[in-house]
Design a protein around this motif. Structure first.
Motif, PDB file in Angstrom:
ATOM      1  N   ASP A 126       1.140  -3.651  -5.461  1.00  0.00           N
ATOM      2  CA  ASP A 126       0.477  -2.582  -4.697  1.00  0.00           C
ATOM      3  C   ASP A 126       0.134  -3.012  -3.275  1.00  0.00           C
ATOM      4  O   ASP A 126       0.406  -2.291  -2.315  1.00  0.00           O
ATOM      5  N   ALA A 127      -0.468  -4.206  -3.144  1.00  0.00           N
ATOM      6  CA  ALA A 127      -0.934  -4.640  -1.818  1.00  0.00           C
ATOM      7  C   ALA A 127       0.225  -4.727  -0.820  1.00  0.00           C
ATOM      8  O   ALA A 127       0.105  -4.284   0.326  1.00  0.00           O
ATOM      9  N   SER A 128       1.368  -5.276  -1.266  1.00  0.00           N
ATOM     10  CA  SER A 128       2.538  -5.408  -0.371  1.00  0.00           C
ATOM     11  C   SER A 128       3.064  -4.035   0.044  1.00  0.00           C
ATOM     12  O   SER A 128       3.400  -3.810   1.212  1.00  0.00           O
ATOM     13  N   LEU A 129       3.140  -3.132  -0.931  1.00  0.00           N
ATOM     14  CA  LEU A 129       3.679  -1.809  -0.629  1.00  0.00           C
ATOM     15  C   LEU A 129       2.726  -1.026   0.280  1.00  0.00           C
ATOM     16  O   LEU A 129       3.169  -0.302   1.186  1.00  0.00           O
ATOM     17  N   ILE A 130       1.427  -1.161   0.048  1.00  0.00           N
ATOM     18  CA  ILE A 130       0.443  -0.462   0.899  1.00  0.00           C
ATOM     19  C   ILE A 130       0.545  -0.986   2.338  1.00  0.00           C
ATOM     20  O   ILE A 130       0.523  -0.221   3.304  1.00  0.00           O
ATOM     21  N   ALA A 131       0.718  -2.314   2.467  1.00  0.00           N
ATOM     22  CA  ALA A 131       0.861  -2.912   3.807  1.00  0.00           C
ATOM     23  C   ALA A 131       2.109  -2.353   4.498  1.00  0.00           C
ATOM     24  O   ALA A 131       2.099  -2.047   5.698  1.00  0.00           O
ATOM     25  N   ARG A 134       1.452   1.196   5.697  1.00  0.00           N
ATOM     26  CA  ARG A 134       0.615   1.204   6.923  1.00  0.00           C
ATOM     27  C   ARG A 134       1.451   0.828   8.139  1.00  0.00           C
ATOM     28  O   ARG A 134       1.314   1.397   9.218  1.00  0.00           O
ATOM     29  N   LYS A 135       2.357  -0.156   7.957  1.00  0.00           N
ATOM     30  CA  LYS A 135       3.188  -0.618   9.073  1.00  0.00           C
ATOM     31  C   LYS A 135       4.141   0.491   9.527  1.00  0.00           C
ATOM     32  O   LYS A 135       4.336   0.721  10.724  1.00  0.00           O
ATOM     33  N   GLN A 136       4.750   1.201   8.573  1.00  0.00           N
ATOM     34  CA  GLN A 136       5.704   2.267   8.924  1.00  0.00           C
ATOM     35  C   GLN A 136       4.997   3.440   9.596  1.00  0.00           C
ATOM     36  O   GLN A 136       5.583   4.129  10.425  1.00  0.00           O
ATOM     37  N   GLY A 137       3.772   3.685   9.191  1.00  0.00           N
ATOM     38  CA  GLY A 137       2.971   4.690   9.892  1.00  0.00           C
ATOM     39  C   GLY A 137       3.249   6.138   9.548  1.00  0.00           C
ATOM     40  O   GLY A 137       2.810   7.023  10.252  1.00  0.00           O
ATOM     41  N   GLY A 138       3.973   6.427   8.454  1.00  0.00           N
ATOM     42  CA  GLY A 138       4.267   7.838   8.161  1.00  0.00           C
ATOM     43  C   GLY A 138       3.372   8.459   7.109  1.00  0.00           C
ATOM     44  O   GLY A 138       3.500   9.636   6.790  1.00  0.00           O
ATOM     45  N   THR A 139       2.456   7.643   6.546  1.00  0.00           N
ATOM     46  CA  THR A 139       1.653   8.129   5.411  1.00  0.00           C
ATOM     47  C   THR A 139       0.327   8.700   5.888  1.00  0.00           C
ATOM     48  O   THR A 139      -0.412   8.025   6.598  1.00  0.00           O
ATOM     49  N   PRO A 140       0.015   9.946   5.513  1.00  0.00           N
ATOM     50  CA  PRO A 140      -1.251  10.550   5.949  1.00  0.00           C
ATOM     51  C   PRO A 140      -2.450   9.750   5.456  1.00  0.00           C
ATOM     52  O   PRO A 140      -2.418   9.177   4.367  1.00  0.00           O
ATOM     53  N   GLY A 215       7.976   4.759  16.654  1.00  0.00           N
ATOM     54  CA  GLY A 215       8.465   3.854  15.620  1.00  0.00           C
ATOM     55  C   GLY A 215       9.303   4.575  14.586  1.00  0.00           C
ATOM     56  O   GLY A 215      10.013   5.537  14.907  1.00  0.00           O
ATOM     57  N   HIS A 216       9.173   4.141  13.331  1.00  0.00           N
ATOM     58  CA  HIS A 216      10.023   4.673  12.263  1.00  0.00           C
ATOM     59  C   HIS A 216       9.803   6.173  12.062  1.00  0.00           C
ATOM     60  O   HIS A 216      10.710   6.896  11.678  1.00  0.00           O
TER      61      HIS A 216
END
Length: 243
Positions: A126-131, A134-140, A215-216
Motif C-alpha cells: 500500500d505505502a509504495s502504491l500510495i507514494a 501522489r507522485k503522478q498527481g492524478g488522484t483527487p 506532468g503525467h
C-alpha cells in the motif's frame, strides 16, 4: 459519412482509474464527437465484476463489448495504460481485418516498442502504491482522505499493473497501422521524449505530437488547452472523411 453522424470517441482510462474520468469531456467537445467512456471490469459501474489482469484478454474483451460502438465512425483514445490498450485494440482490429478507427489518440504513454518494464518494479504494498499515486498527481484528495476509496483505488491499481506487466509488444513484424496516430504528452512527465516520439513508427499515415506544460496528468492540469488540441485533431479526421 454524412456530415451529421457523430464520431464515437472510445475513451480508455489510466491505471487505477474509472472511465468516468471522461464524462466531463462531453460538456467541452462539440456535438460532432460522441464521448464513449469505456469502463473496464472491476471499477466504476462494473465494480462487482472481476478484474481482467491479462493484457491480451482485456483487449479482446473490450473489442467484443464495444463492437456496436465500433460499427459506425469511431476513434480510440487512451491515457497512460489506456493508450496501450487503445493501441492493442487497433492492432487486434487490424489483424482481424475489421473496420479500423478513424484515428488512434494516446496521451501520457510511451510507444509500445519503447516501454520500460522497470517502471513497474516498485513495491506493490500500500505505502509504495500510495507514494506512486501522489507522485503522478492524478488522484483527487478525497480518495486519500477515505479508507474505502483508497482501498478500491489500490486494488484497481494492482490489477492494472498486472495488465501492463503482461503486455508484450508482438507487433514487430506487423505492418504499421494505416491510420493517423495523434499523441499528447506533458513536458514534466518522467517519460522519455524519444519513447513518446517513437509512436511515429506505429503509423503509415499522419503522425502528430502535441506537448503541454505539466506532468503525467497534464490533460487535467491544462484541460482547456488539451481538449482544444484533441478537438482539432479529431476535426481533421471528420473533415477528411465527410463526403
Amino acid at each position: 459519412m454524412s456530415a451529421h453522424a457523430p464520431l464515437s470517441l472510445l475513451c480508455l482510462p489510466c491505471a487505477g482509474a474509472s472511465a468516468a474520468m471522461y464524462l466531463r469531456w462531453r460538456r467541452f467537445l462539440s456535438p460532432s464527437v460522441r464521448v464513449v467512456p469505456v469502463e473496464l471490469p472491476g471499477r466504476g459501474a462494473r465494480m462487482g465484476e472481476a478484474f481482467v489482469e491479462d493484457f491480451g484478454a482485456l483487449v479482446a474483451r473490450i473489442c467484443a463489448e464495444q463492437a456496436d460502438a465500433m460499427r459506425s465512425d469511431f476513434a480510440i483514445f487512451g491515457h497512460s495504460m489506456g493508450g496501450l490498450l487503445a493501441h492493442g485494440m487497433a492492432r487486434r482490429l487490424q489483424a482481424a481485418r475489421r473496420p479500423l478507427p478513424r484515428a488512434l489518440l494516446v496521451s501520457g504513454c510511451a510507444a509500445p516498442s519503447r516501454r520500460d518494464p522497470s517502471r513497474l518494479d516498485g513495491g506493490e504494498d500500500d505505502a509504495s502504491l500510495i507514494a506512486e499515486l501522489r507522485k503522478q498527481g492524478g488522484t483527487p484528495q478525497e480518495v486519500f482522505a477515505s479508507d474505502e476509496l483508497m482501498r478500491i483505488t489500490l486494488d484497481t491499481l494492482r490489477a492494472d499493473r498486472r495488465v501492463c506487466r503482461s503486455h508484450v509488444d508482438d507487433t514487430a513484424g506487423a505492418p504499421p497501422l494505416p491510420l493517423p496516430v495523434h499523441v499528447f504528452a506533458g513536458r514534466q512527465d518522467d517519460l522519455e521524449a524519444s519513447a513518446i516520439a517513437a509512436w511515429s513508427q506505429e503509423t503509415a499515415d499522419v503522425f502528430t505530437l502535441d506537448w503541454f506544460a505539466g506532468g503525467h496528468f497534464f490533460l487535467r492540469q491544462h484541460e482547456t488547452g488539451f481538449l482544444a488540441a484533441l478537438a482539432r485533431r479529431l476535426s481533421a479526421q471528420t473533415h477528411l472523411h465527410a463526403h
